[in-house]
Design an enzyme around this catalytic site. Structure first.
Site, PDB file in Angstrom:
ATOM      1  N   ASP A  40       4.248 -26.019   8.152  1.00 15.79           N
ATOM      2  CA  ASP A  40       3.681 -26.109   9.504  1.00 15.79           C
ATOM      3  C   ASP A  40       4.760 -26.531  10.499  1.00 15.79           C
ATOM      4  OD1 ASP A  40       3.884 -28.716   8.705  1.00 15.79           O
ATOM      5  OD2 ASP A  40       1.801 -29.261   9.120  1.00 15.79           O
ATOM      6  N   SER A  41       5.981 -26.740  10.003  1.00 15.40           N
ATOM      7  CA  SER A  41       7.129 -26.933  10.896  1.00 15.40           C
ATOM      8  C   SER A  41       7.359 -25.670  11.730  1.00 15.40           C
ATOM      9  CB  SER A  41       8.388 -27.291  10.101  1.00 15.40           C
ATOM     10  OG  SER A  41       8.564 -26.397   9.020  1.00 15.40           O
ATOM     11  N   ASP A  89       1.511 -24.435   3.906  1.00 14.03           N
ATOM     12  CA  ASP A  89       0.916 -25.676   4.421  1.00 14.03           C
ATOM     13  C   ASP A  89      -0.484 -25.438   4.957  1.00 14.03           C
ATOM     14  OD1 ASP A  89       2.620 -27.826   4.034  1.00 14.03           O
ATOM     15  OD2 ASP A  89       3.778 -27.439   5.865  1.00 14.03           O
ATOM     16  N   LYS A 138      -0.124 -26.697   0.366  1.00  9.71           N
ATOM     17  CA  LYS A 138       0.385 -28.077   0.443  1.00  9.71           C
ATOM     18  C   LYS A 138      -0.465 -28.835   1.462  1.00  9.71           C
ATOM     19  CE  LYS A 138       4.624 -29.179   2.299  1.00  9.71           C
ATOM     20  NZ  LYS A 138       4.255 -30.005   3.469  1.00  9.71           N
ATOM     21  N   GLU A 195      -0.970 -32.896   3.268  1.00  6.20           N
ATOM     22  CA  GLU A 195      -0.348 -34.198   3.496  1.00  6.20           C
ATOM     23  C   GLU A 195      -1.353 -35.323   3.242  1.00  6.20           C
ATOM     24  OE1 GLU A 195       1.384 -34.392   7.401  1.00  6.20           O
ATOM     25  OE2 GLU A 195       2.663 -32.648   7.041  1.00  6.20           O
ATOM     26  N   GLU A 249       8.888 -37.225   1.769  1.00  4.22           N
ATOM     27  CA  GLU A 249       9.700 -37.061   2.984  1.00  4.22           C
ATOM     28  C   GLU A 249      10.127 -38.413   3.541  1.00  4.22           C
ATOM     29  OE1 GLU A 249       8.067 -34.298   5.828  1.00  4.22           O
ATOM     30  OE2 GLU A 249       9.550 -34.838   7.359  1.00  4.22           O
TER      31      GLU A 249
HETATM   32  O1  KIV Z   1       6.466 -28.154   7.306  1.00  3.85           O
HETATM   33  C1  KIV Z   1       7.512 -28.360   6.681  1.00  3.85           C
HETATM   34  O2  KIV Z   1       8.561 -27.759   6.919  1.00  3.85           O
HETATM   35  C2  KIV Z   1       7.482 -29.394   5.644  1.00  3.85           C
HETATM   36  C3  KIV Z   1       8.792 -29.795   5.047  1.00  3.85           C
HETATM   37  C4  KIV Z   1       9.516 -30.678   5.970  1.00  3.85           C
HETATM   38  C5  KIV Z   1       8.638 -30.393   3.713  1.00  3.85           C
HETATM   39  O3  KIV Z   1       6.456 -29.885   5.315  1.00  3.85           O
END
Ligand code: KIV
Length: 272
Positions: free
Chosen positions: A52-53, A91, A121, A123, A190
């Site tokens: 989600d980055s 994510d 994934k 969080e 992280e």
């Molecule tokens: O969204 C992302 O890029 C991440 C990484 C920083 C692990 O969750």
């Protein structure tokens, strides 16, 4: 060619657990589009994270919060289309799993069905335990994410190192064990102290992939735009830049601009 690239034709969640057992470190990078994913996969990176980055590096938002499930699916579809070998993890974005396990499962199913990704994934620890279990019960592999969890940035207030204090470190260790017991196949840690990350990695049989978590974990992940230097204002201590694409691309665009203006481009050979 890396050992892993020779050994595994296609990376699965099981291959990652095997790699940990054999002491082979796991490489993971983000990708959000077809062209980048093709290069990353071709280079033999084991895991591609459709993170989600994308909210930051692709859309220019300050945080990861605004990206939607539909947008994550759009990115994931493009990545999956390019990948032949890597495991593709997607994510679940903020707001798509926090309210209740049913909603979490619905979101995970959409990702798996519509994008063809291989795992999701999420969080968090104890707070999302029921959602993690619900998703796993549906046969969808889950990667956990503890430590600095950017979707909770407004709760933390800063992007500084997490779990430096005893109480937070203890909670993190308990959450990591809980995620393993629940059935997660791997865990991202992280921005936590290297000593704590090593301890967590050694206490689990599932691989722990670190970002800013030192060298005692089972693998590393970086945001691809950061490690190739396309972004240049984000300079955390953990980031190693393998290229300075910001400068290289700027030079190329300036050269192109000058060539167009001066009529140097196209030449006789570059036309029909
Ligand atoms: O969204 C992302 O890029 C991440 C990484 C920083 C692990 O969750």
């Amino acid at each position: 060619m890396s050992v892993a690239k020779k050994q595994y034709k296609r990376i699965t969640t099981k291959s990652l657990v095997e790699m940990k057992a054999q002491g082979e470190k796991i490489s993971m990078l983000t990708s959000y589009d077809f062209s980048m994913a093709k290069i990353v996969d071709g280079a033999g990176i084991d895991v591609i994270l459709v993170g989600d980055s994308a909210s930051n590096v692709m859309a220019g938002h300050e945080t990861t919060l605004p990206i939607t499930l539909d947008q994550m699916i759009y990115h994931a579809v493009s990545v999956v289309r390019a990948v032949e070998r890597a495991l593709v993890v997607v994510d679940l974005p903020f707001g798509s799993y926090q309210s209740d396990p049913k909603e979490a499962l619905r979101s995970a199913i959409r990702i798996m069905k519509e994008s063809g990704g291989h795992a999701v994934k999420l969080e968090g620890g104890k707070e999302i335990k029921d959602s993690v279990k619900r998703i796993l019960n549906a046969g969808i592999p889950v990667m956990g994410h503890l430590g600095l969890t950017p979707q909770s940035i407004y709760k933390f207030g800063t992007y500084t190192v997490r779990a430096k204090e005893e109480a937070e470190a203890e909670k993190l260790k308990t959450d990591a064990l809980m995620l393993e017991k629940a059935g997660c196949f791997a865990l991202v840690l992280e921005k936590v102290p290297a000593k704590l990350a090593k301890e967590v990695a050694e206490s689990l049989t599932i691989p722990v992939i670190g970002i800013g978590a030192g060298n005692g974990v089972d693998g590393q992940v970086l945001v691809v735009h950061d490690m190739i230097g396309m972004t240049h204002e984000f300079n955390p201590r953990f980031l190693r830049r393998y290229l300075d694409l910001y400068s290289e691309m700027t030079k190329a665009f300036e050269q192109y601009r000058d060539d167009v203006k001066s009529r140097n481009f196209p030449s006789d050979d570059e036309q029909y």
